[in-house]
Design a protein around this motif. Structure first.
Motif, PDB file in Angstrom:
ATOM      1  N   ARG A 127      54.411  -7.154 -16.939  1.00  0.00           N
ATOM      2  CA  ARG A 127      54.978  -8.383 -17.503  1.00  0.00           C
ATOM      3  C   ARG A 127      54.263  -9.620 -16.975  1.00  0.00           C
ATOM      4  O   ARG A 127      53.979 -10.561 -17.718  1.00  0.00           O
ATOM      5  N   CYS A 128      53.962  -9.626 -15.685  1.00  0.00           N
ATOM      6  CA  CYS A 128      53.221 -10.757 -15.122  1.00  0.00           C
ATOM      7  C   CYS A 128      51.824 -10.848 -15.737  1.00  0.00           C
ATOM      8  O   CYS A 128      51.350 -11.954 -16.041  1.00  0.00           O
ATOM      9  N   LEU A 129      51.182  -9.696 -15.926  1.00  0.00           N
ATOM     10  CA  LEU A 129      49.852  -9.694 -16.532  1.00  0.00           C
ATOM     11  C   LEU A 129      49.892 -10.235 -17.957  1.00  0.00           C
ATOM     12  O   LEU A 129      49.017 -11.021 -18.362  1.00  0.00           O
ATOM     13  N   VAL A 130      50.890  -9.839 -18.721  1.00  0.00           N
ATOM     14  CA  VAL A 130      51.012 -10.308 -20.102  1.00  0.00           C
ATOM     15  C   VAL A 130      51.226 -11.819 -20.125  1.00  0.00           C
ATOM     16  O   VAL A 130      50.618 -12.528 -20.953  1.00  0.00           O
ATOM     17  N   ARG A 131      52.063 -12.332 -19.253  1.00  0.00           N
ATOM     18  CA  ARG A 131      52.285 -13.783 -19.224  1.00  0.00           C
ATOM     19  C   ARG A 131      50.985 -14.530 -18.922  1.00  0.00           C
ATOM     20  O   ARG A 131      50.632 -15.504 -19.594  1.00  0.00           O
ATOM     21  N   GLU A 132      50.277 -14.087 -17.890  1.00  0.00           N
ATOM     22  CA  GLU A 132      49.068 -14.785 -17.472  1.00  0.00           C
ATOM     23  C   GLU A 132      48.008 -14.785 -18.571  1.00  0.00           C
ATOM     24  O   GLU A 132      47.433 -15.840 -18.899  1.00  0.00           O
ATOM     25  N   GLN A 133      47.745 -13.616 -19.153  1.00  0.00           N
ATOM     26  CA  GLN A 133      46.678 -13.534 -20.139  1.00  0.00           C
ATOM     27  C   GLN A 133      47.072 -14.161 -21.469  1.00  0.00           C
ATOM     28  O   GLN A 133      46.209 -14.687 -22.186  1.00  0.00           O
ATOM     29  N   MET A 134      48.343 -14.152 -21.817  1.00  0.00           N
ATOM     30  CA  MET A 134      48.760 -14.779 -23.062  1.00  0.00           C
ATOM     31  C   MET A 134      48.662 -16.301 -22.967  1.00  0.00           C
ATOM     32  O   MET A 134      48.235 -16.975 -23.927  1.00  0.00           O
ATOM     33  N   ILE A 135      49.044 -16.869 -21.845  1.00  0.00           N
ATOM     34  CA  ILE A 135      48.904 -18.311 -21.661  1.00  0.00           C
ATOM     35  C   ILE A 135      47.433 -18.714 -21.685  1.00  0.00           C
ATOM     36  O   ILE A 135      47.046 -19.739 -22.273  1.00  0.00           O
ATOM     37  N   ALA A 136      46.579 -17.909 -21.034  1.00  0.00           N
ATOM     38  CA  ALA A 136      45.143 -18.206 -21.062  1.00  0.00           C
ATOM     39  C   ALA A 136      44.593 -18.120 -22.481  1.00  0.00           C
ATOM     40  O   ALA A 136      43.739 -18.926 -22.876  1.00  0.00           O
ATOM     41  N   PHE A 137      45.084 -17.178 -23.270  1.00  0.00           N
ATOM     42  CA  PHE A 137      44.634 -17.054 -24.664  1.00  0.00           C
ATOM     43  C   PHE A 137      45.030 -18.277 -25.481  1.00  0.00           C
ATOM     44  O   PHE A 137      44.231 -18.806 -26.265  1.00  0.00           O
ATOM     45  N   LEU A 138      46.260 -18.758 -25.311  1.00  0.00           N
ATOM     46  CA  LEU A 138      46.700 -19.953 -26.031  1.00  0.00           C
ATOM     47  C   LEU A 138      45.924 -21.200 -25.577  1.00  0.00           C
ATOM     48  O   LEU A 138      45.546 -22.036 -26.398  1.00  0.00           O
ATOM     49  N   ARG A 139      45.701 -21.300 -24.295  1.00  0.00           N
ATOM     50  CA  ARG A 139      44.998 -22.480 -23.775  1.00  0.00           C
ATOM     51  C   ARG A 139      43.566 -22.546 -24.292  1.00  0.00           C
ATOM     52  O   ARG A 139      43.059 -23.623 -24.620  1.00  0.00           O
ATOM     53  N   ASP A 140      42.912 -21.387 -24.403  1.00  0.00           N
ATOM     54  CA  ASP A 140      41.512 -21.380 -24.806  1.00  0.00           C
ATOM     55  C   ASP A 140      41.323 -21.412 -26.316  1.00  0.00           C
ATOM     56  O   ASP A 140      40.300 -21.912 -26.801  1.00  0.00           O
ATOM     57  N   ASN A 141      42.271 -20.868 -27.084  1.00  0.00           N
ATOM     58  CA  ASN A 141      42.067 -20.730 -28.526  1.00  0.00           C
ATOM     59  C   ASN A 141      42.994 -21.612 -29.365  1.00  0.00           C
ATOM     60  O   ASN A 141      42.590 -22.078 -30.428  1.00  0.00           O
ATOM     61  N   TYR A 142      44.215 -21.836 -28.912  1.00  0.00           N
ATOM     62  CA  TYR A 142      45.172 -22.626 -29.698  1.00  0.00           C
ATOM     63  C   TYR A 142      45.883 -23.619 -28.777  1.00  0.00           C
ATOM     64  O   TYR A 142      47.092 -23.515 -28.558  1.00  0.00           O
ATOM     65  N   PRO A 143      45.160 -24.578 -28.217  1.00  0.00           N
ATOM     66  CA  PRO A 143      45.820 -25.536 -27.315  1.00  0.00           C
ATOM     67  C   PRO A 143      46.884 -26.371 -28.012  1.00  0.00           C
ATOM     68  O   PRO A 143      47.843 -26.811 -27.379  1.00  0.00           O
ATOM     69  N   GLU A 144      46.733 -26.586 -29.320  1.00  0.00           N
ATOM     70  CA  GLU A 144      47.737 -27.361 -30.040  1.00  0.00           C
ATOM     71  C   GLU A 144      49.037 -26.587 -30.225  1.00  0.00           C
ATOM     72  O   GLU A 144      50.064 -27.178 -30.600  1.00  0.00           O
TER      73      GLU A 144
END
Length: 338
Positions: A286-303
């Motif tokens: 669960r911690c891994l999913v949170r970390e990588q999902m936030i990084a994915f949004l920050r890099d690809n869909y910041p809006e």
């Protein structure tokens, strides 16, 4: 010989070696006493026989306790608690621990009775009769003093039969997450995730509600929530979650899903559901999913990260009517939520 030692590795020498040797020596002494020289017979009277009898009873009780341990070791060889799916093995181990203590207590009582039986003295038996006669009064006094002890003992028997908890079960008790480390005749030791120990009476698990995460199996579903803007592409998030789960050895390949579970005033709630083999791996996943999902949004869909919007109404100036009618466009203030 190595195979034989493994097949008989039930603690025979560890638990039965010493009491067996003691019984053998005492038996030999009993056999040679009648043939002792006449010079020694004055020193081998009733006192010597009494000491040998007491030592024999104690040795037999010692041997009986060893038999209980050997029987437990032989029985538990069929149930390996180190395998991944060890629910049945942990249940049997818990039951055997409680039954072993009950049997040892019974052996101690029988041994104490045998020690009294070796003393052929009417005064001892009269004292015992007096104690039995006063047992009714003593039981009334002890019933109040030992109420918790009796309740814990009965709770232990009930836990052994119904198995609401077992050794190494993952439980949540009084808001604390931990594993059952030890079950004694009076209390349960729970090893909390931060290395603390929570001591809980046995009766607590019979009289109160608690959470057992490994009641039937160790596998578990874990959730991780994400709060994003309405403009987030849900399908892209779903594909990214699948990619994260497949790349992690913590995922047991049973469940992996992403759904919009709620719509709030400013954000959209997305629940990510992933499965793991046990609760420890579930927490890490669960911690891994949170970390990588936030990084994915920050890099690809910041809006797509949450925003606050404040819209101002258009305003016109009556004092500057000759101006070209300037307007104040919509005022938008974007504030990224934490």
């Amino acid at each position: 010989m190595e195979g034989v030692s493994r097949s008989l590795g039930w603690g025979l020498n560890k638990y039965l070696g010493s009491p067996a040797r003691a019984i053998f020596v005492l038996t030999c002494l009993f056999l040679v006493l009648p043939f002792a020289p006449s010079e020694l017979k004055p020193y081998l009277g009733e006192t010597a026989h009494q000491l040998l009898a007491v030592a024999m009873v104690i040795s037999l009780g010692w041997f009986g306790v060893g038999v209980v341990y050997v029987g437990e070791a032989a029985f538990l060889r069929r149930y390996d608690v180190t395998v991944e799916d060890n629910v049945r093995a942990r249940q049997i181990q818990t039951q055997m621990v409680i039954f072993r203590r009950a049997l040892i207590t019974f052996i101690f009582v029988i041994t104490a009775g045998g020690l009294l039986w070796t003393f052929h003295d009417e005064r001892i038996w009269k004292a015992g009769t007096g104690l039995l006669a006063s047992a009714g009064i003593a039981s009334l006094i002890l019933a109040t003093a030992a109420k918790s002890t009796a309740s814990n003992f009965l709770a232990g028997l009930q836990i052994a039969l119904t198995a609401p908890i077992r050794i190494d079960d993952v439980v949540v008790v009084q808001g604390e997450w931990g594993r059952i480390e030890e079950i004694t005749s009076a209390y349960v030791v729970i090893k909390i995730w931060d290395q603390r120990r929570l001591i809980v009476p046995l009766s607590y698990f019979i009289e109160n509600s608690f959470t057992n995460w490994t009641r039937h199996s160790a596998d578990i579903l874990g959730t991780a929530f994400l709060y994003v803007d309405y403009r987030v592409p849900v399908e892209a998030l779903r594909a990214e979650l699948q990619k994260i789960a497949e790349s992690s050895p913590l995922w047991d390949k049973r469940v992996c899903g992403l759904q919009v579970t709620d719509l709030k005033e400013h954000t959209m709630e997305i629940r990510r559901l992933v499965s793991s083999r046990n609760s420890s791996e579930s927490f890490d996943l669960r911690c891994l999913v949170r970390e990588q999902m936030i990084a994915f949004l920050r890099d690809n869909y910041p809006e797509a990260l949450p925003h606050f919007r404040l819209l101002g109404a258009p305003q016109s100036s009556s004092q500057n009517s000759d101006a070209s009618g300037s307007r104040l466009d919509d005022l938008r203030l974007h504030a990224t939520r934490e």
